[in-house]
Scaffold this motif. Structure first.
Motif, PDB file in Angstrom:
ATOM      1  N   THR A  97      42.538  37.818  44.570  1.00 12.09           N
ATOM      2  CA  THR A  97      43.292  36.835  43.790  1.00 12.09           C
ATOM      3  C   THR A  97      43.580  35.608  44.640  1.00 12.09           C
ATOM      4  O   THR A  97      43.733  35.685  45.858  1.00 12.09           O
ATOM      5  CB  THR A  97      44.602  37.471  43.292  1.00 12.09           C
ATOM      6  OG1 THR A  97      44.285  38.662  42.569  1.00 12.09           O
ATOM      7  CG2 THR A  97      45.367  36.527  42.380  1.00 12.09           C
ATOM      8  N   TRP A 287      47.569  33.545  37.624  1.00  9.10           N
ATOM      9  CA  TRP A 287      46.717  33.867  38.763  1.00  9.10           C
ATOM     10  C   TRP A 287      45.268  33.554  38.428  1.00  9.10           C
ATOM     11  O   TRP A 287      44.879  33.431  37.264  1.00  9.10           O
ATOM     12  CB  TRP A 287      46.838  35.351  39.138  1.00  9.10           C
ATOM     13  CG  TRP A 287      46.849  36.280  37.960  1.00  9.10           C
ATOM     14  CD1 TRP A 287      47.936  36.821  37.344  1.00  9.10           C
ATOM     15  CD2 TRP A 287      45.717  36.728  37.199  1.00  9.10           C
ATOM     16  NE1 TRP A 287      47.558  37.585  36.266  1.00  9.10           N
ATOM     17  CE2 TRP A 287      46.203  37.555  36.156  1.00  9.10           C
ATOM     18  CE3 TRP A 287      44.336  36.533  37.315  1.00  9.10           C
ATOM     19  CZ2 TRP A 287      45.365  38.171  35.241  1.00  9.10           C
ATOM     20  CZ3 TRP A 287      43.502  37.143  36.391  1.00  9.10           C
ATOM     21  CH2 TRP A 287      44.022  37.952  35.373  1.00  9.10           C
ATOM     22  N   ASP A 289      41.582  35.216  39.684  1.00  6.29           N
ATOM     23  CA  ASP A 289      40.808  36.150  40.497  1.00  6.29           C
ATOM     24  C   ASP A 289      39.440  35.555  40.765  1.00  6.29           C
ATOM     25  O   ASP A 289      38.835  34.932  39.881  1.00  6.29           O
ATOM     26  CB  ASP A 289      40.658  37.501  39.795  1.00  6.29           C
ATOM     27  CG  ASP A 289      41.940  38.319  39.857  1.00  6.29           C
ATOM     28  OD1 ASP A 289      42.721  38.132  40.815  1.00  6.29           O
ATOM     29  OD2 ASP A 289      42.173  39.138  38.947  1.00  6.29           O
TER      30      ASP A 289
END
Length: 382
Positions: A97, A287, A289
């Motif tokens: 991440t 977030w 990834d």
């Protein structure tokens, strides 16, 4: 959407704007010809357990002849621990991440990409820039590429729970009214508890972000959070550790509301289950990834073939309908089903996008202390 540590604001509007601007350049047939440039061999991928649907894997293998050996994981710690144990060998692509850059820089287990082989213009510029800034461990080099982005917020059974107003709250997980019917992941559920505590006066506004600045700042804040969570641990039905656990909790384990990733509940919603996902009033955690190449990657030619196909909008868009997350690939949304636009609107109504919280970069000391508090919570008696 607020920035992911670098670059301009990202939201559905900027993604769509970028998609339209790139339109003709990125338009490709939905079915990839078998006569496309192929590369033989195989590739070993360590990635989040629900990110590569069978439809994507089949399209990639049919087009390239490359066999994908896919190992699913449920946490960044699993990726780090596996690479540390193998000294960077055994996998060709891993998926950390964006906020874990500081931890990976110190490990020196990744190698830079040859950016002449990557169509970085195919992805949202703000997300693409993360690889050359936060993950630019050596000047002029890129050690990370964006793959999938999403949020952690609140999911619930629409037939068994109703939020108080338009938005749910992280506090719903801990509420006595929902005792024995909630779920979450220990460390991020504790972060959510802290954000909720800021709104009810048990922490000062901004305390949970202040905790990222130093150990001295973190401990008194997390002491309070830990005390709050341990006192209410009996209200938690299930601690999840991956996408399947989240889905099972909502469908089979009696969970009516929980703190989850966006993908699993939205996949259930798309399949017609009575499930909703939405950013909470305190703001969802955002977030990105990515894809990174370990120092011991043995199949580098296959790595670049995989990235090329991962950045095709028709494949990235079709995958959205399976995993339920979002793609940084420009134009991918055009190839997602009709449910995607509705799911996105349901997940982020009103000012939800403006209130997203980008997950801050985590130095190793923060991750270690957070694990200490999470373990304390998990081992506490009820």
């Amino acid at each position: 959407m607020t920035k992911f540590n670098s670059g301009p604001k990202i939201n559905r509007r900027t993604l769509l704007k970028g998609s339209l601007a790139a339109g003709s350049a990125l338009a490709m047939p939905a079915i990839i010809s078998r006569s496309a440039l192929a590369s033989s061999g195989e590739i070993n991928i360590l990635m989040w357990s629900d990110y590569l649907p069978e439809t994507f894997l089949k399209s990639f293998t049919d087009a390239t002849g490359i066999k994908v050996n896919y190992t699913g994981i449920g946490s960044n710690e699993e990726i780090i621990n596996k690479l540390k144990a193998s000294k960077g060998r055994g996998f060709d692509i891993v998926s950390p991440t964006n906020n874990r850059a500081l931890q990976w820089k110190a490990l020196e287990l990744l190698q830079p990409f040859d950016m002449t082989k990557i169509a970085i213009d195919a992805v949202n510029p703000a997300m693409g820039k993360i690889g050359s800034t936060d993950w630019g461990f050596v000047s002029g080099e890129t050690f990370w590429l964006p793959h999938i982005w999403g949020t952690e917020g609140m999911a619930w059974r629409t037939d068994l729970f109703k939020p108080d107003g338009m938005f749910p709250s992280y506090g719903d997980v801990w509420s006595e009214a929902n005792a024995g019917k909630t779920m979450g992941r220990a460390h991020s559920m504790m972060l959510g508890a802290g954000l909720y505590m800021e709104t009810i006066g048990e922490l000062e506004p901004g305390d949970m972000w202040k905790a990222y600045t130093s150990e001295d700042a973190m401990r008194p804040i997390w002491d309070k959070v830990s005390e709050f969570c341990i006192a209410r641990k009996g209200n938690i039905k299930l601690l999840w550790n991956d996408a399947d656990t989240q889905k099972n909790g909502l469908l089979n384990e009696g969970v009516i509301v929980g703190q989850t990733w966006d993908g699993p509940p939205l996949a259930l919603k798309t399949a017609g289950e009575p499930v909703m996902y939405r950013a909470p009033k305190e703001g969802a955690m955002a977030w990105v990834d990515g894809m990174a190449m370990p120092t011991g990657a043995a199949n580098t030619e296959q790595v670049y073939e995989f990235i090329k196909y991962a950045f095709k909008p028709e494949l990235a868009g079709e995958a959205i309908d399976h995993h339920g997350y979002n793609s940084p690939v420009l134009g991918a949304d055009k190839f997602a089903g009709e449910a995607y636009a509705k799911n996105f609107a349901d997940a982020y109504p009103g000012d939800a996008l403006a209130k997203l919280n980008p997950w801050p970069s985590e130095p190793q000391w923060y991750a270690d202390i957070r694990t200490e508090y999470a373990n304390r919570f998990e081992s506490a008696g009820v």
